[in-house]
Motif scaffolding. Structure first.
Motif, mmCIF file in Angstrom:
data_model
loop_
_atom_site.group_PDB
_atom_site.id
_atom_site.type_symbol
_atom_site.label_atom_id
_atom_site.label_comp_id
_atom_site.label_asym_id
_atom_site.label_seq_id
_atom_site.Cartn_x
_atom_site.Cartn_y
_atom_site.Cartn_z
ATOM 1 N N LEU A 324 48.762 -20.227 41.470
ATOM 2 C CA LEU A 324 48.443 -19.305 40.468
ATOM 3 C C LEU A 324 48.145 -19.909 39.133
ATOM 4 C CD1 LEU A 324 50.896 -16.620 41.431
ATOM 5 C CD2 LEU A 324 48.315 -16.408 41.584
ATOM 6 N N PHE A 325 48.992 -20.955 38.758
ATOM 7 C CA PHE A 325 48.883 -21.404 37.439
ATOM 8 C C PHE A 325 47.547 -22.390 37.315
ATOM 9 C CE2 PHE A 325 49.185 -25.231 34.750
ATOM 10 C CZ PHE A 325 49.404 -24.562 33.400
ATOM 11 N N LEU A 326 47.202 -23.154 38.328
ATOM 12 C CA LEU A 326 46.369 -23.982 38.297
ATOM 13 C C LEU A 326 44.906 -23.264 38.449
ATOM 14 C CD1 LEU A 326 47.339 -26.844 40.608
ATOM 15 C CD2 LEU A 326 47.061 -26.779 38.287
ATOM 16 N N VAL A 327 44.792 -22.168 39.182
ATOM 17 C CA VAL A 327 43.718 -21.273 39.327
ATOM 18 C C VAL A 327 43.389 -20.592 37.858
ATOM 19 C CG1 VAL A 327 42.500 -19.332 40.204
ATOM 20 C CG2 VAL A 327 43.571 -21.059 41.998
ATOM 21 N N TYR A 328 44.385 -19.741 37.343
ATOM 22 C CA TYR A 328 43.997 -19.178 36.168
ATOM 23 C C TYR A 328 43.984 -20.128 34.973
ATOM 24 C CZ TYR A 328 45.322 -14.846 38.140
ATOM 25 O OH TYR A 328 45.432 -13.577 38.915
ATOM 26 N N ASN A 329 44.680 -21.233 34.930
ATOM 27 C CA ASN A 329 44.476 -22.290 33.897
ATOM 28 C C ASN A 329 42.834 -22.847 33.853
ATOM 29 O OD1 ASN A 329 45.547 -23.902 31.491
ATOM 30 N ND2 ASN A 329 44.841 -25.516 33.009
ATOM 31 N N SER A 330 42.513 -23.145 35.150
ATOM 32 C CA SER A 330 41.204 -23.726 35.203
ATOM 33 C C SER A 330 40.136 -22.939 34.965
ATOM 34 C CB SER A 330 40.966 -24.222 36.851
ATOM 35 O OG SER A 330 41.915 -25.113 36.981
ATOM 36 N N ALA A 331 40.432 -21.544 35.306
ATOM 37 C CA ALA A 331 39.346 -20.381 34.894
ATOM 38 C C ALA A 331 39.348 -20.095 33.596
ATOM 39 C CB ALA A 331 39.642 -19.130 35.634
ATOM 40 N N HIS A 332 40.619 -20.141 32.859
ATOM 41 C CA HIS A 332 40.830 -20.042 31.520
ATOM 42 C C HIS A 332 39.884 -21.271 30.682
ATOM 43 C CE1 HIS A 332 42.540 -18.762 27.613
ATOM 44 N NE2 HIS A 332 42.477 -19.795 27.161
ATOM 45 N N GLU A 333 39.937 -22.301 31.187
ATOM 46 C CA GLU A 333 39.203 -23.571 30.517
ATOM 47 C C GLU A 333 37.841 -23.241 30.562
ATOM 48 O OE1 GLU A 333 39.295 -27.191 28.697
ATOM 49 O OE2 GLU A 333 40.743 -25.624 29.040
ATOM 50 N N ILE A 334 37.318 -22.655 31.454
ATOM 51 C CA ILE A 334 35.767 -22.229 31.571
ATOM 52 C C ILE A 334 35.375 -21.483 30.338
ATOM 53 C CG2 ILE A 334 33.938 -21.170 32.656
ATOM 54 C CD1 ILE A 334 34.937 -21.802 35.463
ATOM 55 N N SER A 335 36.140 -20.682 29.910
ATOM 56 C CA SER A 335 35.917 -19.771 28.766
ATOM 57 C C SER A 335 35.869 -20.617 27.456
ATOM 58 C CB SER A 335 37.085 -18.707 28.577
ATOM 59 O OG SER A 335 36.804 -17.807 29.722
ATOM 60 N N VAL A 336 36.979 -21.407 27.498
ATOM 61 C CA VAL A 336 37.320 -22.223 26.330
ATOM 62 C C VAL A 336 35.897 -23.145 26.025
ATOM 63 C CG1 VAL A 336 38.649 -23.900 25.092
ATOM 64 C CG2 VAL A 336 39.558 -22.011 26.416
ATOM 65 N N GLN A 337 35.669 -23.891 26.989
ATOM 66 C CA GLN A 337 34.763 -25.019 27.256
ATOM 67 C C GLN A 337 33.079 -24.192 26.912
ATOM 68 O OE1 GLN A 337 35.140 -28.090 26.758
ATOM 69 N NE2 GLN A 337 37.250 -27.938 27.120
ATOM 70 N N TRP A 380 39.005 -7.323 34.482
ATOM 71 C CA TRP A 380 39.798 -8.237 33.650
ATOM 72 C C TRP A 380 39.484 -9.830 33.721
ATOM 73 C CZ3 TRP A 380 43.239 -5.195 37.279
ATOM 74 C CH2 TRP A 380 43.571 -3.853 36.599
ATOM 75 N N SER A 381 39.905 -10.367 32.698
ATOM 76 C CA SER A 381 39.383 -11.876 32.721
ATOM 77 C C SER A 381 40.548 -12.743 33.405
ATOM 78 C CB SER A 381 39.143 -12.153 31.130
ATOM 79 O OG SER A 381 37.948 -11.751 30.812
ATOM 80 N N VAL A 382 40.220 -13.770 34.017
ATOM 81 C CA VAL A 382 41.372 -14.718 34.483
ATOM 82 C C VAL A 382 41.728 -15.408 33.702
ATOM 83 C CG1 VAL A 382 41.836 -16.492 36.282
ATOM 84 C CG2 VAL A 382 40.212 -14.463 36.768
ATOM 85 N N GLN A 383 42.880 -15.274 32.806
ATOM 86 C CA GLN A 383 43.292 -15.989 31.774
ATOM 87 C C GLN A 383 44.670 -16.287 32.055
ATOM 88 O OE1 GLN A 383 42.627 -13.695 28.157
ATOM 89 N NE2 GLN A 383 40.644 -14.592 28.076
ATOM 90 N N VAL A 384 45.305 -17.275 31.232
ATOM 91 C CA VAL A 384 46.839 -17.867 31.639
ATOM 92 C C VAL A 384 47.672 -16.798 31.211
ATOM 93 C CG1 VAL A 384 48.466 -19.219 30.686
ATOM 94 C CG2 VAL A 384 46.083 -20.178 31.104
ATOM 95 N N THR A 385 47.335 -15.756 30.137
ATOM 96 C CA THR A 385 48.139 -14.727 29.650
ATOM 97 C C THR A 385 48.232 -13.696 30.916
ATOM 98 O OG1 THR A 385 46.182 -13.540 28.890
ATOM 99 C CG2 THR A 385 47.662 -15.017 27.557
#
Length: 404
Positions: A324-337, A380-385
């Motif tokens: 869960l953490f790896l998927v949500y964190n990786s998806a969140h990173e797309i938004s940041v980049q 809803w967006s896939v984010q770490v939060t």
């Protein structure tokens, strides 16, 4: 997406190299239609997948039979079945034509990057792939350790915590890998039952871990593409000068040509993310809804089982939480980049360009202000939060279950 790649393009992958081997083991990786053994490969997938579904059903049957009679058995059965059934849906998604197109697109992009012989491109791409492999190796190693404990624990428990003999049948009772229903006396034919569970749990583990690793790898590919795009914008003048020399253009013509190419690349990345998201967003919604309840059943087992089994179930809990953490964190990173694309333009010497180039860059900046997102369902967006909501609900479910 460009689909018409030669068969050899599917044979050599850099970013997907490890997960390709994992999915080949499961019969999920798309093979070229010219492969002589493709029918056998397809048969292998459906044979193991149907076996896996039947195994899931046996667990659900036992959970229903023990409902309100033995909460521990019910929690153990449902804790596994819920995750296994949801991953069966994910497996079918990954077998779809969409993922064959995504894999083909990645193969084509890699071919262009390696053929470009640009050391900076290669460095960014290889560093991103190396980072992806590290987290995937870690995740797969964790999952492999967990499933190994599941396989070993009942054998050790049979020696350390013997259950004795059934008073009615006189047959010795045994510990099993998981709770599941058998249409025969599982204690009498223990090794047959153990082998059935071993096979079902192995494919359950593989579908969870290998497919999870594949999905994470697809997401991080996008991150690498966005970093290369940022590099091109930061060094815009350097690459436009190369175009100017290569095609004998004026300075502005080379800048316009390069900028058009970058806009096309940006649009391709956007389409890739949209296609990936459209295919998986319903699964993400399902996973988001059931994760808290499913993990709460696992936590309940940890609190009720003896120490040796607690360690085993805890490893399962850690594997699911890590995914869960790896998927949500990786998806969140797309938004940041994706938002950093605009930042990369401002890092360049944009103020020295002609008004026409500035206007074109401004359009790219405006588009970048709408970040690329993976979504949970349609909204809803896939984010770490989002993980906080899952674990808050997990705590509430555990409290409710413990009260009963």
């Amino acid at each position: 997406m460009e689909e018409n790649l030669a068969a050899s393009d599917f044979d050599v992958h850099y970013h997907l190299k490890f997960v390709r081997k994992c999915l080949l083991l499961l019969g999920i990786w798309p093979l070229d239609s010219k492969r002589s053994w493709k029918p056998l490969y397809t048969f292998y997938f459906w044979l193991t997948f149907v076996y896996y579904i039947i195994f899931d059903i046996s667990g659900a049957v036992l959970a229903i039979k023990t409902w309100s009679e033995n909460y521990l058995t019910t929690a153990s059965s449902f804790g596994i079945v819920i995750e296994y059934v949801s991953n069966a849906y994910k497996v079918l998604i990954f077998k779809s034509k969409t993922y064959k197109q995504l894999i083909a697109y990645i193969a084509q992009k890699e071919k262009k990057i390696f053929n470009s012989q640009d050391e900076e491109f290669l460095k960014i791409y290889k560093e991103n792939a190396a980072f992806t492999r590290k987290i995937v190796y870690f995740y797969v190693s964790m999952g492999s350790t967990g499933i190994s404990l599941y396989f070993i624990t009942p054998l050790i428990s049979n020696v350390v915590y013997p259950l004795g003999y059934n008073n009615i049948t006189g047959v010795k009772e045994h510990h099993f890998i998981v709770f599941s229903y058998f249409p025969f006396d599982a204690n009498r034919y223990y090794w047959a039952a153990y082998l059935i569970q071993f096979t079902g749990c192995f494919y359950g583990y593989a579908y969870i871990v290998y497919c999870g690793a594949f999905y994470i790898t697809l997401i991080t590919f996008v991150t690498g593409e966005l970093k290369i795009l940022q590099h091109l914008f930061v060094n815009f003048r350097k690459y436009s000068n190369k175009f100017q020399e290569q095609y004998s253009l004026t300075e502005e013509q080379s800048q316009i040509l390069l900028l058009k190419k970058l806009v096309k690349e940006h649009l391709k990345i956007i389409r890739f993310v949209e296609q990936l998201n459209d295919s998986i967003k319903l699964f993400m919604l399902l996973n988001f809804v059931i994760s808290s309840f499913q993990l709460s059943l696992v936590v309940y087992q940890i609190l009720q089982l003896p120490l040796i089994k607690q360690i085993t179930v805890f490893s399962y809990f850690i594997t699911l939480s890590t995914q869960l953490f790896l998927v949500y964190n990786s998806a969140h990173e797309i938004s940041v980049q994706s938002e950093n694309v605009a930042t990369s333009i401002f890092k360049s010497d944009w103020y020295t360009y002609s008004p026409k180039i500035k206007r074109m860059m401004l359009i790219v900046c405006i588009r970048s202000q709408k970040p690329l997102v993976m979504t949970i369902g349609p909204t809803w967006s896939v984010q770490v939060t989002s993980l906080f909501q899952i674990f808050k609900a997990l705590y509430s479910y555990v409290c409710i279950i413990m009260r009963n």
